[in-house]
Design a protein around this motif. Structure first.
Motif, short mmCIF file in Angstrom:
data_model
loop_
_atom_site.label_atom_id
_atom_site.label_comp_id
_atom_site.label_asym_id
_atom_site.label_seq_id
_atom_site.Cartn_x
_atom_site.Cartn_y
_atom_site.Cartn_z
N GLU A 149 -6.25 -2.35 -2.26
CA GLU A 149 -5.89 -3.08 -1.05
C GLU A 149 -4.72 -4.02 -1.28
N ASN A 150 -4.43 -4.37 -2.53
CA ASN A 150 -3.33 -5.26 -2.84
C ASN A 150 -2.00 -4.53 -2.89
N LYS A 151 -2.00 -3.24 -2.97
CA LYS A 151 -0.77 -2.47 -3.08
C LYS A 151 -0.07 -2.36 -1.73
N ASN A 152 1.25 -2.28 -1.78
CA ASN A 152 1.99 -1.95 -0.57
C ASN A 152 1.64 -0.52 -0.18
N HIS A 153 1.53 -0.29 1.10
CA HIS A 153 1.16 1.04 1.59
C HIS A 153 2.21 1.48 2.59
N PHE A 154 2.91 2.55 2.26
CA PHE A 154 3.94 3.10 3.13
C PHE A 154 3.40 4.34 3.82
N VAL A 155 3.56 4.40 5.13
CA VAL A 155 3.18 5.57 5.92
C VAL A 155 4.49 6.19 6.39
N LEU A 156 4.80 7.36 5.85
CA LEU A 156 6.06 8.03 6.17
C LEU A 156 5.81 9.08 7.24
N VAL A 157 6.55 8.97 8.33
CA VAL A 157 6.36 9.86 9.47
C VAL A 157 7.65 10.62 9.70
N HIS A 158 7.53 11.92 9.79
CA HIS A 158 8.71 12.77 9.99
C HIS A 158 9.20 12.69 11.43
N ILE A 163 10.90 14.58 14.94
CA ILE A 163 10.48 15.70 15.77
C ILE A 163 11.02 17.01 15.18
N CYS A 164 10.23 18.05 15.25
CA CYS A 164 10.57 19.40 14.75
C CYS A 164 10.76 19.43 13.24
N ASN A 165 10.09 18.55 12.51
CA ASN A 165 10.11 18.54 11.06
C ASN A 165 8.68 18.44 10.55
N SER A 166 8.52 18.13 9.28
CA SER A 166 7.20 17.93 8.71
C SER A 166 7.32 16.99 7.51
N PRO A 167 6.20 16.61 6.90
CA PRO A 167 6.25 15.66 5.79
C PRO A 167 7.06 16.13 4.58
N TRP A 168 7.38 17.41 4.49
CA TRP A 168 8.18 17.86 3.35
C TRP A 168 9.49 17.10 3.26
N ASN A 169 9.95 16.49 4.36
CA ASN A 169 11.17 15.68 4.33
C ASN A 169 11.06 14.54 3.33
N LYS A 179 8.86 10.23 -1.99
CA LYS A 179 7.49 9.76 -2.26
C LYS A 179 7.28 9.25 -3.69
N PRO A 180 7.79 9.90 -4.74
CA PRO A 180 7.55 9.40 -6.09
C PRO A 180 8.16 8.02 -6.39
N GLN A 181 9.21 7.64 -5.68
CA GLN A 181 9.84 6.35 -5.97
C GLN A 181 8.92 5.17 -5.70
N PRO A 182 8.36 5.02 -4.48
CA PRO A 182 7.44 3.89 -4.29
C PRO A 182 6.15 4.05 -5.10
N GLU A 183 5.71 5.28 -5.33
CA GLU A 183 4.51 5.49 -6.14
C GLU A 183 4.72 5.01 -7.57
N SER A 184 5.93 5.18 -8.09
CA SER A 184 6.21 4.74 -9.46
C SER A 184 6.18 3.22 -9.56
N ALA A 185 6.28 2.53 -8.42
CA ALA A 185 6.17 1.07 -8.39
C ALA A 185 4.76 0.65 -7.95
N SER A 186 3.79 1.54 -8.12
CA SER A 186 2.37 1.30 -7.81
C SER A 186 2.11 1.07 -6.32
N CYS A 187 2.93 1.66 -5.46
CA CYS A 187 2.70 1.58 -4.02
C CYS A 187 1.94 2.83 -3.56
N ARG A 188 1.16 2.67 -2.52
CA ARG A 188 0.48 3.82 -1.90
C ARG A 188 1.43 4.43 -0.89
N VAL A 189 1.42 5.77 -0.81
CA VAL A 189 2.27 6.48 0.14
C VAL A 189 1.43 7.52 0.86
N THR A 190 1.49 7.52 2.17
CA THR A 190 0.79 8.50 2.99
C THR A 190 1.82 9.27 3.79
#
Length: 80
Positions: free
Chosen positions: A5-14, A16-22, A27-38
């Motif tokens: 709960e103490n970690k920063n949590h980023f919710v990345l939303v693509h 229109i006409c795309n998907s999370p693969w963008n 995604k690995p950059q904030p995760e490497s700084a111990s952030c949560r990414v959805t």
């Protein structure tokens, strides 16, 4: 408060006409700084099998995002 709960949590939303693969290269950059990414699929995108012509409203298009935000509201607002 739990460590997760103490970690920063980023919710990345693509867009229109795309998907999370963008976001897969980003995604690995904030995760490497111990952030949560959805990464979320919106309607008729990514693994969501709904056909785009069956999505009639913006609310329907963004329903998964709205549900995720509602279920994580205390955490995202820092009131947990």
């Amino acid at each position: 408060m739990a460590e997760a709960e103490n970690k920063n949590h980023f919710v990345l939303v693509h867009g229109i006409c795309n998907s999370p693969w963008n976001w897969f290269k980003l995604k690995p950059q904030p995760e490497s700084a111990s952030c949560r990414v959805t990464l979320l699929d919106l309607a008729a995108s990514g693994v969501n099998m709904k056909a785009i012509h069956d999505v009639r409203t913006f609310e329907e298009y963004s329903r998964q995002l709205l549900a995720f935000l509602a279920s994580n509201r205390p955490l995202l607002l820092g009131t947990a």
